[in-house]
Structures are given as C-alpha cells and as structure tokens.
Write an enzyme that holds these catalytic residues in place. Structure first.
Site, PDB file in Angstrom:
ATOM      1  N   HIS A  60       0.876  -1.226   0.055  1.00 29.86           N
ATOM      2  CA  HIS A  60      -0.154   0.183   0.087  1.00 29.86           C
ATOM      3  C   HIS A  60       0.994   1.259   0.197  1.00 29.86           C
ATOM      4  CE1 HIS A  60       0.889  -0.786   4.186  1.00 29.86           C
ATOM      5  NE2 HIS A  60       0.480   0.722   4.472  1.00 29.86           N
ATOM      6  N   ASP A  64       5.584   4.661   5.266  1.00 26.65           N
ATOM      7  CA  ASP A  64       6.739   3.780   5.704  1.00 26.65           C
ATOM      8  C   ASP A  64       6.815   2.643   5.094  1.00 26.65           C
ATOM      9  OD1 ASP A  64       3.849   3.302   6.788  1.00 26.65           O
ATOM     10  OD2 ASP A  64       4.556   1.944   8.239  1.00 26.65           O
ATOM     11  N   HIS A  65       6.064   2.507   3.848  1.00 23.01           N
ATOM     12  CA  HIS A  65       5.954   1.374   3.095  1.00 23.01           C
ATOM     13  C   HIS A  65       6.679   1.766   1.692  1.00 23.01           C
ATOM     14  CE1 HIS A  65       3.882  -1.546   5.489  1.00 23.01           C
ATOM     15  NE2 HIS A  65       3.471  -0.350   6.272  1.00 23.01           N
ATOM     16  N   HIS A 268       6.090  -4.899  11.984  1.00 22.53           N
ATOM     17  CA  HIS A 268       5.398  -3.580  12.170  1.00 22.53           C
ATOM     18  C   HIS A 268       5.143  -3.347  13.601  1.00 22.53           C
ATOM     19  CE1 HIS A 268       2.619  -0.330  11.024  1.00 22.53           C
ATOM     20  NE2 HIS A 268       3.343  -0.179   9.720  1.00 22.53           N
TER      21      HIS A 268
END
Length: 316
Positions: A60, A64-65, A268
């Site tokens: 997504h 942070d990704h 996470h």
C-alpha cells in the site's frame, strides 16, 4: 533455498533499533523486495542482501512502506544498473509509484515498469512458482502477497525399482520420474505410478503488509511455511488496532492458527513498544501452536521444503 531477510520491522515511524517496513526474499537466486520504507537501500547494504532485486511488491502507499523507493532507484542507477525492475502495487497506485520512481526529476537509466494488481490475481508467474495477491483491510487500497511454489515430483522409489521390479539403473529411472511410461528390454511395461510417489507440495511464504485480521489472509496462508503478519499492538491496545486498521499480536496468531501456518513472524512494531517485542511474542504464543517470533532488523530465516527431513533420506 528460500531465504527471507527482515530489513525493516518498525511501525509507522522508525526507531533506533528498527527501520520502516521492508522484506527481502531470495528464492533460488530470484530476488524480491516486499515494501520499501525509508532507508531500505541502507538496510540492504548493512545486512548484505545486495541490490539484485528484479521485482518490488508494494502492499500500500503509506509512507513507511514506499518512501525508500526514490533513494533505491537512484542508487541502482548510480551503480550503472541495466536490468529492468518491475514494481507492483494495489489498485490506484500506479501514478503515485511512478512519481516516486521519478522523484526530484530523476529519470532512471534502466527500465522500470509499474503494474497495478488487484486482490486475487497473479502478480508474477513462473514455471516453478507464482506470486499471488490477496485482499487485506487497511485504511487505503492494499493487497498482500503470497509466493507459492508449484508441486514437486513425487519421490522415486529406487529400492522398489531395483529389487522388486528389477529395472536396470539408467535412463529409465529418469523417464519414470518425469512421468513417462517405460518399456523394458524384456517386454515389460512399467508405469510411473509403480515407482513414483504422489506429488509433493512446494513452499509458501505469505506477507500481509498492514492489515486487520481478515479471512482472505487465512485462505492465502493455508498451510504456509512462513506467514509474516502485521502485529502492531499488544492485546491491551486492541481498540487502537481497530481504529488504525492494524492487528494485534494475538490477532495475527489467531490468523496463523486458523490457516495452519507452520511459522509466524510478527512485524510492524509500534514505537510505543520499543524494546518490548518479546511481550508481543509471548501473547502470540498463547494463541498459536507453531513457532512464533518478532524478528529484529537484519534477522534471516531459511524456509525449507515441508518434507525436508524425508528428502535427506532419499536419493530422489
């Protein structure tokens, strides 16, 4: 060999010990990256994975990704990369991922393609395996990914071939193992089923990205050898997990238990639990019968075949 390296295991923000989300996977020399949080390129150098990835799978578009993509692309370019890179993301992500590739006006000197993949599709298909997508539940368009290997040939029963059926060693063995019927010099016809066992399952590695616990993960992770699942919170913060569309460690464990997964890696970690990952492990361990742990950044895990112990005792 399938080897997984946990490059980034923190939650929304990095901590001193943990970087944002990124997972490297090497399958028999095919190298993949799942998510690319800020600083992923440095984690790849620090933990020795190298930069040989051919596909990047994005779950997504939260920062942070994905905020590590511009730096990674530019570093690959500065290293004179020529091989193409394919980036896969959920529905609606193509324009944003393309912008990240070309951030700060940078146009890479190697081919980069961006693909949108819907849940329930095959993002990458090879003869030996597929990378499949499945639906996840977060606060934006999102997908999870499952690397699923094809079934392998059954074991060849050499003892039966030699001693019971008196099949001379040689090319006939290979043909039978490949599923071909063989006629021997004495006129006998040997069917592969006489000496070859049932097909053996390949390996399965599942990565959820950020998600609430959902049935689609249970289906995707059925009998998985390794499930890497969002476990942002302790059970005491279950209300917060629902509000932010994340999972608790207990919820991740319940998904793994329902799926019959063999191992569960939690990831996470919320920054509120800095230094307390072991507590999440303990909570998850009460809800999951298999091996469960919260990896540190840089941890590696090998994923053997489900019947690896039996394979060590056979010639086939």
């Amino acid at each position: 060999m399938i080897r997984v390296t946990f490059l980034g295991t923190s939650g929304a923000v990095p901590t001193v010990e943990r970087a944002p989300s990124a997972l490297y996977l090497n399958r028999e020399g095919d190298e993949f990256l799942f998510d690319c949080g800020e600083g992923t390129q440095r984690q790849m150098m620090r933990f020795g994975t190298g930069f040989g990835i051919s596909h990047l799978f994005v779950t997504h578009l939260h920062g942070d990704h994905v905020l590590g993509i511009p730096g990674l692309i530019q570093s690959l370019d500065f290293n004179d990369r020529e091989e193409p890179l394919a980036i896969h993301g959920p529905p609606g992500s193509k324009r944003h991922l393309t912008d990240l590739v070309h951030a700060a006006g940078h146009d890479p000197g190697f081919p980069v393609t961006v693909h949108e993949v819907r849940p329930g599709a095959v993002a990458l298909s090879r003869e030996e395996y597929e990378v499949r997508t499945f639906a996840t539940e977060h606060r934006t368009s999102s997908v999870g990914y499952a690397l699923v290997e094809a079934d392998r040939k059954g074991r060849f029963d050499r003892e039966k071939a030699e001693q019971e059926l008196d099949i001379p060693p040689g090319p006939a063995y290979g043909k039978l193992h490949d599923g071909q019927t063989v006629e021997l010099d004495d006129g006998r016809v040997i069917d592969p089923a006489q000496v070859v066992g049932p097909a053996r399952p390949g390996r399965k590695v599942v990565y959820t990205g950020d998600t609430r616990p959902v049935d689609a993960t249970v289906e995707a992770a059925e009998n998985a050898d390794l499930l890497v699942h969002d476990a942002t919170f302790l059970d005491e913060a279950s209300d917060r997990a629902r509000q932010t569309a994340h999972s608790t460690a207990v919820e991740a464990a319940q998904i793994a238990q329902r799926a019959g997964a063999k191992r569960l890696a939690l990831t996470h970690l919320s920054s509120r639990y800095a230094g307390r990952a072991r507590k999440l492990e303990r909570e998850a361990g009460e809800a999951f019968d298999g091996e469960v742990w919260f990896p540190d950044d840089g941890d590696e895990v090998d994923v053997p075949f489900p019947d690896a112990d039996a394979d060590a005792d056979t010639d086939a």
